[in-house]
Enzyme design. Structure first.
Site, PDB file in Angstrom:
ATOM      1  N   LYS A 198       0.813  -1.196   0.000  1.00 52.69           N
ATOM      2  CA  LYS A 198       0.000   0.000   0.000  1.00 52.69           C
ATOM      3  C   LYS A 198       0.856   1.260   0.000  1.00 52.69           C
ATOM      4  CE  LYS A 198      -2.423  -2.639   3.316  1.00 52.69           C
ATOM      5  NZ  LYS A 198      -2.512  -2.839   4.729  1.00 52.69           N
ATOM      6  N   GLU A 246       7.790   3.026  -5.948  1.00 54.06           N
ATOM      7  CA  GLU A 246       7.958   2.548  -4.575  1.00 54.06           C
ATOM      8  C   GLU A 246       7.959   3.724  -3.604  1.00 54.06           C
ATOM      9  OE1 GLU A 246       7.663   0.604  -2.348  1.00 54.06           O
ATOM     10  OE2 GLU A 246       8.856  -1.203  -2.446  1.00 54.06           O
ATOM     11  N   ASP A 287      14.917   0.187   0.905  1.00 54.92           N
ATOM     12  CA  ASP A 287      15.665  -0.072   2.128  1.00 54.92           C
ATOM     13  C   ASP A 287      16.771  -1.074   1.777  1.00 54.92           C
ATOM     14  OD1 ASP A 287      15.920   0.197   4.967  1.00 54.92           O
ATOM     15  OD2 ASP A 287      14.862  -1.691   5.243  1.00 54.92           O
TER      16      ASP A 287
HETATM   17  P1  IMP Z   1      13.284  -3.553   1.107  1.00 50.79           P
HETATM   18  O1  IMP Z   1      13.973  -2.499   0.263  1.00 50.79           O
HETATM   19  O2  IMP Z   1      13.030  -4.824   0.360  1.00 50.79           O
HETATM   20  O3  IMP Z   1      14.043  -3.806   2.382  1.00 50.79           O
HETATM   21  O4  IMP Z   1      11.862  -3.114   1.567  1.00 50.79           O
HETATM   22  C1  IMP Z   1      11.393  -1.846   1.456  1.00 50.79           C
HETATM   23  C2  IMP Z   1      10.019  -1.810   2.094  1.00 50.79           C
HETATM   24  O5  IMP Z   1      10.149  -1.833   3.530  1.00 50.79           O
HETATM   25  C3  IMP Z   1       9.331  -0.514   1.772  1.00 50.79           C
HETATM   26  O6  IMP Z   1       8.557  -0.616   0.607  1.00 50.79           O
HETATM   27  C4  IMP Z   1       8.503  -0.259   3.008  1.00 50.79           C
HETATM   28  O7  IMP Z   1       7.262  -0.936   2.882  1.00 50.79           O
HETATM   29  C5  IMP Z   1       9.296  -0.879   4.131  1.00 50.79           C
HETATM   30  N1  IMP Z   1      10.135   0.138   4.831  1.00 50.79           N
HETATM   31  C6  IMP Z   1      11.471   0.265   4.777  1.00 50.79           C
HETATM   32  N2  IMP Z   1      11.904   1.303   5.520  1.00 50.79           N
HETATM   33  C7  IMP Z   1      10.785   1.858   6.058  1.00 50.79           C
HETATM   34  C8  IMP Z   1      10.564   3.010   6.914  1.00 50.79           C
HETATM   35  O8  IMP Z   1      11.479   3.738   7.335  1.00 50.79           O
HETATM   36  N3  IMP Z   1       9.281   3.272   7.245  1.00 50.79           N
HETATM   37  C9  IMP Z   1       8.228   2.513   6.795  1.00 50.79           C
HETATM   38  N4  IMP Z   1       8.394   1.450   5.983  1.00 50.79           N
HETATM   39  C10 IMP Z   1       9.660   1.118   5.622  1.00 50.79           C
HETATM   40 MG    MG Z   2       6.631  -0.720   0.151  1.00 51.20          MG
END
Ligand code: IMP
Ligand code: MG
Length: 177
Positions: free
Chosen positions: A43, A99, A103
């Site tokens: 979302k 996106e 992260d």
């Molecule tokens: P990744 O890059 O696969 O680790 O995942 C990224 C996802 O983690 C994002 O799309 C968010 O849903 C969630 N996420 C990562 N950092 C944050 C944050 O600081 N606040 C809220 N959601 C986060």
């Molecule tokens: Mg996300």
């Protein structure tokens, strides 16, 4: 639940929306003559993608996916479970994944491969926020709104325990002193 006093503004609404408008204008130039399809990751990316789309001046399709990094989804693709796939045909489309934040990069890398396997001509990534210091999997990011420090952020689609997505700015959770 956090009280409002624990959330500080990191990026205010005007600054955020000015930058998103710039991104939309750039995308309109770069994708002119192509079959642009925005794919939002629900979302979190919803508010960002809607705001971005208002500044895109060329015809574009929109679709959405629901994924999780792990769990009991229906289709497994790399490290992610796909709970909802795109509904439109990806063939010959120039897909721009929207996106909220990158992260570790795990979600996006798996998503990119998945969409390419469905026959897209190109799959690029557009993110509102980027936390480069947290990257585990290298990701090529075509459009990035703001690079931020390693803080947990909320607002503009981003949640903490499913709350705060509706804040019209990016806030960070202040740690107790
Ligand atoms: P990744 O890059 O696969 O680790 O995942 C990224 C996802 O983690 C994002 O799309 C968010 O849903 C969630 N996420 C990562 N950092 C944050 C944050 O600081 N606040 C809220 N959601 C986060
Ligand atoms: Mg996300």
């Amino acid at each position: 639940m956090l009280s409002d006093s624990q959330i500080d503004v990191m990026i205010d609404q005007q600054t955020l929306e000015d930058r998103i408008a710039q991104m939309g204008k750039q995308i309109s130039v770069d994708y002119d003559g192509k079959q642009l399809m925005l794919v939002g990751v629900l979302k979190g990316a919803c508010m960002f993608m809607m705001q971005l789309s208002k500044s895109i001046t060329i015809p574009c399709m929109m679709d959405f996916m629901v994924v999780s990094s792990y769990g009991n989804g229906t289709v497994s693709s790399g490290n992610i479970s796909i709970h909802k796939d795109i509904e439109e045909n990806a063939e010959a489309k120039d897909i721009l994944i929207c996106e909220d934040i990158i992260d570790t990069g795990r979600t996006l890398e798996a998503l990119r491969k998945h969409l390419l396997s469905k026959g897209a001509s190109s799959v690029k990534i557009c993110t509102m926020l980027d936390k480069p210091s947290r990257r585990v999997v290298p990701v090529e990011v075509a459009y990035s709104g703001f690079k931020i420090r390693d803080e947990f952020v909320v607002g503009y689609g981003l949640d903490y325990g499913q709350l705060y997505r509706n804040l019209p700015y990016i806030g960070f959770v202040r740690q107790p002193e």
